[in-house]
Design a protein around this motif. Structure first.
Motif, PDB file in Angstrom:
ATOM      1  N   LEU A   5     -11.554   6.793   0.902  1.00 44.51           N
ATOM      2  CA  LEU A   5     -10.147   6.445   1.121  1.00 44.51           C
ATOM      3  C   LEU A   5      -9.237   7.669   1.105  1.00 44.51           C
TER       4      LEU A   5
ATOM      5  N   PHE B 257      -5.587  -4.631   4.010  1.00 39.33           N
ATOM      6  CA  PHE B 257      -5.207  -3.224   4.182  1.00 39.33           C
ATOM      7  C   PHE B 257      -6.086  -2.500   5.202  1.00 39.33           C
ATOM      8  N   HIS B 258      -6.972  -3.227   5.873  1.00 35.70           N
ATOM      9  CA  HIS B 258      -7.852  -2.579   6.843  1.00 35.70           C
ATOM     10  C   HIS B 258      -7.056  -1.887   7.956  1.00 35.70           C
TER      11      HIS B 258
ATOM     12  N   VAL C 269      -3.948   7.735   1.825  1.00 33.95           N
ATOM     13  CA  VAL C 269      -4.932   6.664   1.684  1.00 33.95           C
ATOM     14  C   VAL C 269      -5.215   6.121   3.078  1.00 33.95           C
ATOM     15  N   TYR C 270      -6.504   6.038   3.430  1.00 32.12           N
ATOM     16  CA  TYR C 270      -6.921   5.677   4.781  1.00 32.12           C
ATOM     17  C   TYR C 270      -8.008   4.609   4.635  1.00 32.12           C
ATOM     18  N   VAL C 271      -7.658   3.385   5.012  1.00 35.33           N
ATOM     19  CA  VAL C 271      -8.530   2.245   4.690  1.00 35.33           C
ATOM     20  C   VAL C 271      -9.302   1.810   5.933  1.00 35.33           C
TER      21      VAL C 271
ATOM     22  N   PHE D 115     -13.388  -3.093   0.927  1.00 30.20           N
ATOM     23  CA  PHE D 115     -11.956  -2.915   0.717  1.00 30.20           C
ATOM     24  C   PHE D 115     -11.204  -4.185   1.106  1.00 30.20           C
TER      25      PHE D 115
ATOM     26  N   LEU E  21      -4.469   1.786  -6.779  1.00 34.34           N
ATOM     27  CA  LEU E  21      -5.207   0.952  -5.828  1.00 34.34           C
ATOM     28  C   LEU E  21      -5.889  -0.218  -6.536  1.00 34.34           C
TER      29      LEU E  21
ATOM     30  N   LEU F 189       0.832  -1.202   0.000  1.00 35.87           N
ATOM     31  CA  LEU F 189       0.000   0.000   0.000  1.00 35.87           C
ATOM     32  C   LEU F 189       0.870   1.257   0.000  1.00 35.87           C
TER      33      LEU F 189
ATOM     34  N   PHE G 212      -7.962  -3.223  -5.063  1.00 34.30           N
ATOM     35  CA  PHE G 212      -9.155  -2.449  -4.731  1.00 34.30           C
ATOM     36  C   PHE G 212     -10.078  -2.408  -5.948  1.00 34.30           C
TER      37      PHE G 212
END
Length: 524
Positions: free
Chosen positions: A430, A479-480, A467-469, A475, A413, A375, A418
């Motif tokens: 995101l 990557f959570h 990027v904020y998952v 998603f 992504l 990521l 994604f």
């Protein structure tokens, strides 16, 4: 006697005093030492100082280790402040006047005050760093400089100086700040009342457009300078009403256009600020370990900057570990950092009047997991490409670069798993913020800079995609709860950008090297 007649008398007296007592730096200091016998010349490492200082801020005679003889403030020469004022009045109609008031001391509670920071526009025009001051600049095309400047200040007060330190005397305001004359602050209302009827336009530094600020008026501009008894309430109201006429124009947009382009001197100071912050980022990576608290990381960063001469943080630092990084402006900084988490550190110092703004995201234990690295590299690819667009020749605006960031981030992504069945809305989840902003004296430089205006050489902007998952089923689970932002300060060039924050590591190998001490770095 009229204000102008009074001023002429005071100027003649000041000139005579200056000629007799202030012909040189040494005689100036000698005069002050005679007036206050406990001020002592001290030489340290070849630098000359006065302890305690006879001025209200660092100046060359008292702080030669900070300020050079030709400078008004560290790194910014007096001739540059003169150029700023000349360029400002050249933009204004004939017979205009500029009125700008210094910042006010802010109190935490009761009489406990915060460290004072000068109003940005006032500082940009004058370099004067004391509260309780104002400046009037009259456009005068027939004069050598094209303007006339009067600074009003609190002046010297031996009783107050014993408690709070010295304030700059009127003679030294003229000598060191390029004022045509210096007057006591109590003379400001009278001076303005005298000049207002003769002015074609009155430019006031009253912020009226910033959406989060409450409305200001000429009355609020002057309330801190309102007479305490020397002038009747009716006369004061008359002064306020004279500034409410059709002559009044906002000053901030005019100064904002000047501030948007950084001079060579400003660029050098901003590079110093960025270097201090970049070194602090580097060493803070080495300092961070699982089990350490976020507030300790923030304190370590601020300590490193202060040790190198930073006057203050440019903003409250963000030290967001693990899922806390999903909060864009997480400033609580009050939890412990867990093994395996990433730390998003958004922090920068203010140095000699200019802000720095850098964000790095790194593994708390010094090693990226495969998912974190995947990521991270996707975002880094986007960020590096966006920086190349920060040139005048590209014709791009901040808004256009943001649109490019959205397009490219979506592709990166999608490449790593994604999908975006809902279109742009899912990407907004995101990546919810703009790609960057101008930076300078203020962290978010003038709100009067248009986001859709093409970038010009000499501007400094941040480039900070993120990027904020969140842990949503749409998603990839791998990557959570990972939030990553990579932010650099970029000096816009004609054809090539310059990364002012280049010394803060952002390649994975360099970050891991800093975290693990492989590059010979220590935490301090």
């Amino acid at each position: 006697m009229s204000f102008r007649s009074l001023s002429r008398c005071r100027r003649a007296a000041a000139a005579a005093t200056s000629a007799s007592n202030f012909a040189s730096t040494s005689s100036s200091c000698a005069h002050a030492l005679h007036a206050r016998g406990y001020a002592t010349p001290v030489s340290v490492n070849g630098f000359r100082q006065l302890k305690p200082t006879i001025y209200g801020q660092p100046l060359a005679p008292s702080h030669s280790h900070i300020v050079n003889p030709q400078e008004t403030t560290p790194g910014i020469p007096q001739k540059e402040y003169d150029r700023r004022r000349r360029e400002l009045v050249e933009r204004l109609p004939d017979d205009s006047i500029v009125v700008c008031v210094a910042g006010q001391v802010k109190y935490m509670s009761g009489r406990e005050y915060y460290k004072f920071r000068q109003s940005s526009d006032f500082w940009y025009l004058t370099g004067f760093e004391e509260p309780g001051a104002a400046v009037i600049i009259e456009k005068k095309p027939s004069t050598p400089r094209g303007y006339r400047m009067t600074i009003f200040s609190s002046g010297t007060d031996s009783a107050k100086a014993k408690w709070d330190g010295a304030r700059t005397s009127p003679e030294h305001v003229v000598k060191h700040f390029g004022a045509d004359e210096a007057e006591p602050l109590l003379a400001f209302p009278t001076a303005l009342k005298s000049l207002a009827p003769l002015a074609s336009k009155i430019y006031l530094d009253i912020p009226t457009t910033y959406k989060r600020a409450r409305a200001y008026s000429p009355r609020s501009l002057l309330k801190c300078l309102a007479p305490s008894g020397g002038e009747s309430r009716g006369e004061y109201d008359s002064l306020v009403d004279s500034l409410s006429s059709s002559k009044r124009r906002p000053l901030s947009p005019e100064i904002g256009r000047l501030r948007s382009i950084k001079s060579k001197a400003e660029q050098a100071v901003m590079r110093q600020a960025a270097d201090i912050s970049a070194r602090a980022h580097n060493k803070t990576m080495r300092f961070t370990d699982p089990g350490v608290s976020e507030h300790a990381v923030a304190a370590h960063f601020e300590y490193l900057c202060a040790r190198e001469g930073s006057q203050r943080p440019a903003y409250v630092p963000v030290v967001a570990s693990g899922p806390n990084s999903l909060i864009i402006h997480y400033t609580s900084n009050n939890q412990l950092i867990a093994d395996g988490e990433m730390v998003l550190l958004d922090a920068g110092c203010e140095y000699n009047g200019y802000a720095s703004d850098i964000t790095r995201t790194y593994p708390a234990n010094g090693s990226f997991t495969p998912e974190q690295a995947t990521l991270y590299n996707a975002l880094l690819t986007v960020q590096k490409h966006l920086i190349t667009l920060c040139t005048e020749s590209s014709g791009m605006s901040v808004l256009q670069i943001h649109r490019e960031s959205c397009t490219m981030l979506r592709k990166e992504l999608e490449r790593i798993g994604f999908s975006f069945p809902l279109g742009a809305g899912t990407l907004d989840t995101l990546y919810p913020h703009l790609v960057g902003h101008p930076v300078g004296i203020d962290l978010h430089e003038s709100s009067h800079t248009e986001r859709d205006a093409p970038l010009k050489a000499g501007m400094v902007v941040t480039i900070e995609p993120g990027v904020y998952v969140p842990p949503y089923s749409e998603f990839p689970k791998a990557f959570h709860n990972i939030g990553i932002r990579i932010e650099d300060e970029v000096l816009v060039g004609k054809d090539h950008p310059v990364i002012l924050s280049a010394n803060a590591p952002k390649e994975i190998a360099d970050i891991e090297g800093s975290c693990q001490g492989l590059l010979g770095l220590t935490p301090f």
